[in-house]
Write a protein that holds these residues in place. Structure first.
Motif, mmCIF file in Angstrom:
data_model
loop_
_atom_site.group_PDB
_atom_site.id
_atom_site.type_symbol
_atom_site.label_atom_id
_atom_site.label_comp_id
_atom_site.label_asym_id
_atom_site.label_seq_id
_atom_site.Cartn_x
_atom_site.Cartn_y
_atom_site.Cartn_z
ATOM 1 N N THR A 150 0.824 -1.209 0.000
ATOM 2 C CA THR A 150 0.000 0.000 0.000
ATOM 3 C C THR A 150 0.856 1.256 0.000
ATOM 4 O O THR A 150 1.792 1.392 0.792
ATOM 5 N N ASP B 195 -6.558 4.489 -6.879
ATOM 6 C CA ASP B 195 -6.573 3.415 -5.873
ATOM 7 C C ASP B 195 -5.849 3.814 -4.593
ATOM 8 O O ASP B 195 -5.521 2.955 -3.769
ATOM 9 N N ASP B 196 -5.602 5.097 -4.427
ATOM 10 C CA ASP B 196 -4.792 5.580 -3.296
ATOM 11 C C ASP B 196 -5.617 6.308 -2.254
ATOM 12 O O ASP B 196 -5.188 7.311 -1.681
#
Length: 250
Positions: free
Chosen positions: A151, A188-189
């Motif tokens: 992540t 997607d962050d």
């Protein structure tokens, strides 16, 4: 279309079919002529606790502008604030970012080369282009600071300088007339978005977060005063950038 690689000189080759080879867009102010790029930590100081717009102290932000220091690998944190990704492989790391225009490819390849990083590009779906570095140990500290497992997440002390903002704009900045500017984020962050917004606010560029349904993800910077500050921080437009794509002082 094949990837554009690097020659023995280490200079990245821009996409010849997309635009002509322009002059270097790397600012020369504050840089040793002919010197090697510095790969150490940014020397631009500690985070700016952004004063209120119009406050005289706010003018000091110019000292954190893009022309205030030499290009450094630490500046690439600006790309990670936007849509860029970084991945690790063994003791090395690679940074990549997808962009929506050929001029962005040109600017980013030149910026990476100015920091001693080999880069390549290739077309991807949706008339976009992927720009990526080679795997290198030079990017390992950046990856270690931003990756928590798989992540991406900003480090605790993350802040935005002029050079970081300049790279972010080159990758994902879009004007929204008459008095707005969008800074694109990684779709997607989500775990990064709030911290990135805090860093913008600390630089005197507080913005509004737009979700995917609102034309984002992106931060919208609104108002002539903030846009003037943004223009002051990022410096003049690169030669490859369209005249209306870069913020200007008003």
């Amino acid at each position: 279309m094949s990837l554009s690689g690097l020659g023995d000189t280490g200079k990245a080759q821009p996409p010849p079919a997309l635009f002509p080879a322009p002059e270097s867009d790397t600012p020369t102010s504050g840089r040793r002529r002919g010197g090697a790029p510095r790969n150490g930590p940014s020397q631009q100081g500690s985070p700016v606790n952004g004063p209120a717009p119009g406050d005289d102290a706010g003018r000091q932000l110019v000292f954190f502008g893009a022309d205030a220091a030499e290009p450094a690998v630490a500046d690439l944190a600006g790309l990670l604030a936007g849509p860029a990704e970084v991945v690790r492989m063994g003791g090395t790391a690679r940074l990549s970012v997808r962009v929506d225009a050929a001029w962005r490819v040109h600017v980013l390849v030149a910026e990476l080369a100015s920091r001693g990083l080999a880069a390549s590009w290739e077309p991807v779906e949706g008339e976009r282009h992927a720009v990526r570095t080679s795997y290198t140990r030079v990017l390992k500290p950046l990856a270690a600071a931003w990756l928590h497992g798989p992540t991406k997440r900003p480090p605790t002390a993350f802040h935005l300088t002029g050079r970081r903002l300049r790279l972010w704009l080159a990758a994902a900045g879009t004007p929204e007339p008459p008095d707005c500017y969008l800074l694109g984020l990684g779709p997607d962050d989500q775990e990064c978005w709030e911290s990135i917004g805090d860093a913008l606010a600390a630089a005197g560029l507080a913005g509004t977060l737009l979700g995917p349904a609102e034309g984002g993800p992106a931060y919208r910077i609104t108002g002539r005063r903030r846009l003037a500050r943004l223009a002051e921080l990022v410096g003049g437009p690169p030669p490859a950038a369209p005249a209306d794509a870069w913020p200007t002082r008003q």
